[in-house]
Design an enzyme around this catalytic site. Structure first.
Site, PDB file in Angstrom:
ATOM      1  N   ARG A  41       0.965  -1.154   0.277  1.00 42.97           N
ATOM      2  CA  ARG A  41       0.565  -0.084  -0.219  1.00 42.97           C
ATOM      3  C   ARG A  41       0.534   1.094  -0.236  1.00 42.97           C
ATOM      4  O   ARG A  41       0.334   2.636  -0.030  1.00 42.97           O
ATOM      5  CB  ARG A  41      -0.935  -0.040   1.301  1.00 42.97           C
ATOM      6  CG  ARG A  41      -2.286   0.292   0.834  1.00 42.97           C
ATOM      7  CD  ARG A  41      -3.177   0.793   0.828  1.00 42.97           C
ATOM      8  NE  ARG A  41      -3.033   1.823   0.575  1.00 42.97           N
ATOM      9  CZ  ARG A  41      -3.615   2.890   1.061  1.00 42.97           C
ATOM     10  NH1 ARG A  41      -4.880   2.180   1.973  1.00 42.97           N
ATOM     11  NH2 ARG A  41      -3.401   3.953   1.633  1.00 42.97           N
ATOM     12  N   ASP A  77     -14.140  -1.630  -0.465  1.00 47.39           N
ATOM     13  CA  ASP A  77     -14.806  -0.660   1.182  1.00 47.39           C
ATOM     14  C   ASP A  77     -15.680  -0.070   0.947  1.00 47.39           C
ATOM     15  O   ASP A  77     -16.624  -1.558  -0.343  1.00 47.39           O
ATOM     16  CB  ASP A  77     -14.008   0.613   0.949  1.00 47.39           C
ATOM     17  CG  ASP A  77     -14.537   1.113   2.199  1.00 47.39           C
ATOM     18  OD1 ASP A  77     -13.606   0.791   3.216  1.00 47.39           O
ATOM     19  OD2 ASP A  77     -15.411   1.885   2.487  1.00 47.39           O
TER      20      ASP A  77
END
Ligand code: 1CP
Length: 351
Positions: A41, A77
């Site tokens: 990330r 998400d």
């Protein structure tokens, strides 16, 4: 749907079939708690990561490899569909989803346009296909998920994370028709997303209504339950087990069962034995180890895992946390819990 005995362990447990041992996975098992995720990330936002099928598939698979869990959950998400329809949502580090122009009136609803994943979010199908190509041969199912209308509405109305959801509740009480229209648009978005996820290979779906616990029973019954019942009726067509989960829902569990979900996720505040009295026997339970236990010494973890297993029903049960893995969780702990659950649930007799 084929020979029931060939279905993955998680699917059989969710159907309430007798199983050789208790399946286990963890909400938020991917991501923040894993060093391999933090490395990957390093640059780029979460929403950018979700647009890259290879990376999103890799992050989804990381906890399966490291912990040996019985299921993967799509790395995404609850707000990615809103991003995909250009609603103007951003995930701010250390805060969560933030909406540039919150929903306040009827005109704002028009900005919540229809969501067609194959057009608006091609990475969704591609990510799932990549995951399933790797997991299929191992017999490990992928869980697809979506945000529930109320929880998504809370981000849209508040403009970001909120403890009390006061603006959301104010809209719900002051303008029930507007609120209902908002929930129904968000429900259609969730259905579209989950339909594509199952079509691409997800074998279980979970609807996250994380913040629903802020409502009273009568508020839930009047303003949310009818929308959820319609949502779960539509999801029934997908032919896969459907779980509903929320936090702080001890007072709502019988109503969550009335949504039509096949499984109710239980948070850590309520004993599974008490939850069982509120959720009818035909429905599975999932939960409910306190995520904070994962930060405790090994012997405390073992005692708590055994306590949860002792309180769990014999059939129709999936071991999980009462909410998501905390970012500060030592990365080796979830795998230790998987081993404990395997060891201590393997004695369940097959009927
Ligand atoms: O950029 C980052 O890494 C920030 C942290 C983060 C991550 C890793 C966010 C922001 N979302 C995610 C991914 C995510 N979100 C997953 C999959 C990965 C994982 O296992 O962590 C899942 C299942 C979600 C679902 C989600 N997002 C929920 C429902 C589940 C739950 O935990 O209750 C909710 C409420 C969100 C909103 C959200 N997104 C991000 C944050 C920090 C939040 C919560 C904000 C708040 O407190 O309101």
């Amino acid at each position: 749907m084929g020979d029931p005995s060939s279905a993955p362990l998680l699917v059989r447990a969710l159907r309430g079939e007798p199983v050789e041992r208790t399946p286990v996975w963890f909400m938020r098992q991917a991501g923040r708690s894993l060093p391999e995720y933090r490395e990957l990330r390093q640059s780029g936002s979460l929403l950018e990561l979700c647009r890259q099928p290879e990376l999103a598939a890799e992050v989804t698979l990381q906890p399966v490899r490291r912990h040996g869990v019985d299921a993967a959950i799509l790395f995404s998400d609850i707000v990615t569909p809103l991003d995909a329809i250009d609603f103007g949502v951003e995930i701010k580090p250390g805060i969560g989803p933030v909406v540039a122009q919150p929903v306040r009136d009827k005109a704002d609803l028009a900005r919540l346009r229809d969501f067609d994943p194959d057009v608006d979010m091609p990475a969704l199908r591609a990510t799932i296909e990549a995951i399933v190509a790797e997991l299929g041969p191992q017999g490990i199912p992928l869980i697809g998920f979506a945000g529930a209308p109320f929880t998504l509405a809370s981000y849209l109305v508040e403009g970001g994370p909120s403890k009390q959801q006061s603006l959301t509740k104010a809209m719900m009480l002051a303008d029930p028709a507007l609120f209902d229209a908002l929930l129904r648009r968000l429900s259609a978005i969730a259905v579209a997303s989950l339909r594509t996820q199952v079509d691409a290979g997800a074998q279980v779906v979970q609807v996250f209504d994380s913040w629903i616990g802020t409502l009273s029973r009568s508020q839930y019954e009047r303003f949310v339950l009818p929308v959820m019942q319609d949502l779960f009726t539509e999801l029934a067509e997908l032919g896969v087990p459907r779980t509903i989960f929320g936090v702080g829902t001890g007072h709502l569990l019988d109503l969550l069962a009335q949504t039509g979900a096949d499984c109710v996720g239980i948070d850590w505040r309520i004993d599974l034995r008490d939850a069982r009295k509120l959720v009818p026997d035909g429905k599975a339970l999932q939960g409910n180890l306190d995520p904070a236990v994962m930060l405790a010494p090994r012997e405390v973890i073992e005692a708590e895992v055994l306590r949860v297993l002792a309180e769990a029903p014999d059939r129709g049960y999936v071991f999980n946390l009462g909410h998501g893995v905390l970012p500060e969780t030592p990365p080796e702990v979830p795998g230790e819990i998987v081993r404990l659950v395997r060891e201590h649930s393997a004695t369940t007799t097959l009927a």
